[in-house]
Design a protein around this motif. Structure first.
Motif, PDB file in Angstrom:
ATOM      1  N   GLY A  19      -2.125  -6.021 -13.676  1.00 27.06           N
ATOM      2  CA  GLY A  19      -2.213  -4.610 -13.263  1.00 27.06           C
ATOM      3  C   GLY A  19      -3.868  -4.229 -12.786  1.00 27.06           C
ATOM      4  O   GLY A  19      -4.072  -3.329 -12.335  1.00 27.06           O
ATOM      5  N   LEU A  20      -4.667  -5.330 -12.961  1.00 26.07           N
ATOM      6  CA  LEU A  20      -6.111  -5.241 -12.546  1.00 26.07           C
ATOM      7  C   LEU A  20      -6.815  -6.391 -11.911  1.00 26.07           C
ATOM      8  O   LEU A  20      -6.459  -7.319 -12.084  1.00 26.07           O
ATOM      9  N   VAL A  21      -7.510  -6.040 -10.645  1.00 23.68           N
ATOM     10  CA  VAL A  21      -7.984  -7.365  -9.945  1.00 23.68           C
ATOM     11  C   VAL A  21      -9.449  -6.758  -9.740  1.00 23.68           C
ATOM     12  O   VAL A  21      -9.804  -5.602  -9.730  1.00 23.68           O
ATOM     13  N   TRP A  22     -10.313  -7.861  -9.662  1.00 22.35           N
ATOM     14  CA  TRP A  22     -11.767  -7.555  -9.363  1.00 22.35           C
ATOM     15  C   TRP A  22     -11.843  -7.582  -7.774  1.00 22.35           C
ATOM     16  O   TRP A  22     -11.365  -8.937  -7.160  1.00 22.35           O
ATOM     17  N   PRO A  53     -13.260   4.231  -6.918  1.00 23.00           N
ATOM     18  CA  PRO A  53     -14.282   4.011  -5.694  1.00 23.00           C
ATOM     19  C   PRO A  53     -13.567   2.665  -5.050  1.00 23.00           C
ATOM     20  O   PRO A  53     -13.625   1.680  -5.754  1.00 23.00           O
ATOM     21  N   LEU A  54     -13.828   2.664  -3.809  1.00 27.58           N
ATOM     22  CA  LEU A  54     -13.649   1.680  -2.930  1.00 27.58           C
ATOM     23  C   LEU A  54     -14.736   1.047  -2.237  1.00 27.58           C
ATOM     24  O   LEU A  54     -14.810   1.043  -0.930  1.00 27.58           O
ATOM     25  N   PRO A  55     -16.237   0.604  -2.747  1.00 32.03           N
ATOM     26  CA  PRO A  55     -17.241   0.573  -1.926  1.00 32.03           C
ATOM     27  C   PRO A  55     -16.929  -0.839  -1.356  1.00 32.03           C
ATOM     28  O   PRO A  55     -16.589  -1.683  -1.880  1.00 32.03           O
ATOM     29  N   GLY A  56     -17.700  -0.738   0.169  1.00 30.10           N
ATOM     30  CA  GLY A  56     -17.696  -2.015   0.529  1.00 30.10           C
ATOM     31  C   GLY A  56     -16.350  -2.603   1.240  1.00 30.10           C
ATOM     32  O   GLY A  56     -16.541  -3.626   2.046  1.00 30.10           O
ATOM     33  N   LEU A  57     -15.346  -1.850   0.994  1.00 28.09           N
ATOM     34  CA  LEU A  57     -13.970  -2.246   1.589  1.00 28.09           C
ATOM     35  C   LEU A  57     -13.703  -1.360   2.640  1.00 28.09           C
ATOM     36  O   LEU A  57     -13.340   0.029   2.687  1.00 28.09           O
ATOM     37  N   ALA A  58     -13.557  -1.754   4.005  1.00 29.95           N
ATOM     38  CA  ALA A  58     -13.401  -1.033   5.346  1.00 29.95           C
ATOM     39  C   ALA A  58     -12.360  -1.758   6.114  1.00 29.95           C
ATOM     40  O   ALA A  58     -11.997  -2.987   5.975  1.00 29.95           O
ATOM     41  N   ASP A  59     -11.788  -1.058   6.821  1.00 27.33           N
ATOM     42  CA  ASP A  59     -10.685  -1.359   7.637  1.00 27.33           C
ATOM     43  C   ASP A  59     -11.151  -2.617   8.535  1.00 27.33           C
ATOM     44  O   ASP A  59     -12.052  -2.375   9.167  1.00 27.33           O
ATOM     45  N   GLY A  60     -10.726  -3.778   8.574  1.00 21.42           N
ATOM     46  CA  GLY A  60     -10.763  -4.977   9.476  1.00 21.42           C
ATOM     47  C   GLY A  60     -11.969  -5.702   8.750  1.00 21.42           C
ATOM     48  O   GLY A  60     -12.090  -6.769   9.128  1.00 21.42           O
ATOM     49  N   SER A  61     -12.408  -5.362   7.288  1.00 26.72           N
ATOM     50  CA  SER A  61     -13.377  -6.336   6.800  1.00 26.72           C
ATOM     51  C   SER A  61     -12.610  -7.414   5.820  1.00 26.72           C
ATOM     52  O   SER A  61     -11.250  -7.539   5.786  1.00 26.72           O
ATOM     53  N   VAL A  62     -13.365  -8.132   5.194  1.00 23.96           N
ATOM     54  CA  VAL A  62     -12.823  -9.436   4.478  1.00 23.96           C
ATOM     55  C   VAL A  62     -13.252  -9.019   3.043  1.00 23.96           C
ATOM     56  O   VAL A  62     -14.263  -8.826   2.809  1.00 23.96           O
ATOM     57  N   ALA A  63     -12.274  -9.246   1.863  1.00 26.35           N
ATOM     58  CA  ALA A  63     -12.442  -8.876   0.701  1.00 26.35           C
ATOM     59  C   ALA A  63     -12.309 -10.278  -0.117  1.00 26.35           C
ATOM     60  O   ALA A  63     -11.383 -10.933   0.293  1.00 26.35           O
ATOM     61  N   GLU A  64     -13.187 -10.315  -1.371  1.00 25.01           N
ATOM     62  CA  GLU A  64     -12.677 -11.375  -2.341  1.00 25.01           C
ATOM     63  C   GLU A  64     -12.129 -10.665  -3.390  1.00 25.01           C
ATOM     64  O   GLU A  64     -12.673 -10.104  -4.159  1.00 25.01           O
ATOM     65  N   VAL A  65     -10.863 -11.503  -3.720  1.00 21.91           N
ATOM     66  CA  VAL A  65     -10.120 -10.865  -4.949  1.00 21.91           C
ATOM     67  C   VAL A  65     -10.008 -11.904  -6.114  1.00 21.91           C
ATOM     68  O   VAL A  65      -9.475 -13.007  -5.712  1.00 21.91           O
ATOM     69  N   THR A  66     -10.398 -11.700  -7.351  1.00 19.57           N
ATOM     70  CA  THR A  66     -10.145 -12.401  -8.504  1.00 19.57           C
ATOM     71  C   THR A  66      -9.099 -11.636  -9.306  1.00 19.57           C
ATOM     72  O   THR A  66      -9.253 -10.611  -9.739  1.00 19.57           O
ATOM     73  N   VAL A  67      -8.030 -12.520  -9.719  1.00 19.42           N
ATOM     74  CA  VAL A  67      -6.999 -12.039 -10.629  1.00 19.42           C
ATOM     75  C   VAL A  67      -7.271 -12.614 -12.169  1.00 19.42           C
ATOM     76  O   VAL A  67      -7.534 -13.930 -12.102  1.00 19.42           O
TER      77      VAL A  67
END
Length: 179
Positions: A19-22, A53-67
């Motif tokens: 239920g939680l991701v970094w 808050p969703l800082p640094g997450l913009a439409d069209g950008s790339v994110a790193e997700v850790t589960v």
């Protein structure tokens, strides 16, 4: 091909169950965020009053997700995602918000939540690119920031007496000192 399918299955199953991701975006800190897995992507809502808050997450950008592992809480898998912001009122937005609404805990406005999200928040899809990131060998833990805040003070004079009140001895009788 088989390795790619196994990677995709691992990402999907691990992310569904946690239920939680970094999530870390370019130029933003890595944050723990609640999400819902919906139609092949991790879906988030935030950046509004009372939301995450969703800082640094913009439409069209790339994110790193850790589960994280639901059992132990440690890193299970990391993957790269394309960030897609959904337009309020669109068919994809409506379907995603219906899923998010069911998982949102302690919402201040209950049934009016989707309208507030449409006005004040962003709904994002983190779509896996297929690139799985290797987990690091060591810990990524960082020491806490230095601060002048303290919590150690002497106990108030009456506290020891209050703590003894109502204690029972080994035979279940009330302590005579507290009577």
């Amino acid at each position: 091909m088989t390795s790619e399918l196994l990677d995709r299955a691992l990402v999907e199953e691990a992310t569904k169950k946690s239920g939680l991701v970094w999530v870390g975006g370019p130029g933003g800190p890595v944050r723990a965020l609640w999400h819902v897995w919906h139609e092949g992507a991790a879906c988030l809502v935030g950046d509004g009053p009372g939301e995450q808050p969703l800082p640094g997450l913009a439409d069209g950008s790339v994110a790193e997700v850790t589960v994280r592992s639901k059992d132990k809480g440690g890193r299970l898998v990391s993957w790269t995602a394309d960030v897609v912001q959904l337009a309020p009122g669109s068919e994809a937005w409506e379907a995603t918000v219906a899923e998010l609404k069911g998982k949102r805990l302690n919402a201040p406005d209950g049934e009016a939540m989707p309208e507030r999200w449409a006005r004040e928040c962003r709904v994002l899809r983190l779509e896996p690119t297929g690139a799985r990131t290797a987990l690091p060998d060591g810990s990524l833990a960082q020491p806490p920031l230095l601060t002048t805040a303290t919590t150690r003070e002497p106990p108030p004079p009456g506290l020891p007496h209050l703590l003894r009140r109502g204690r029972r001895d080994r035979k279940g009788r009330k302590d005579r000192k507290s009577l």
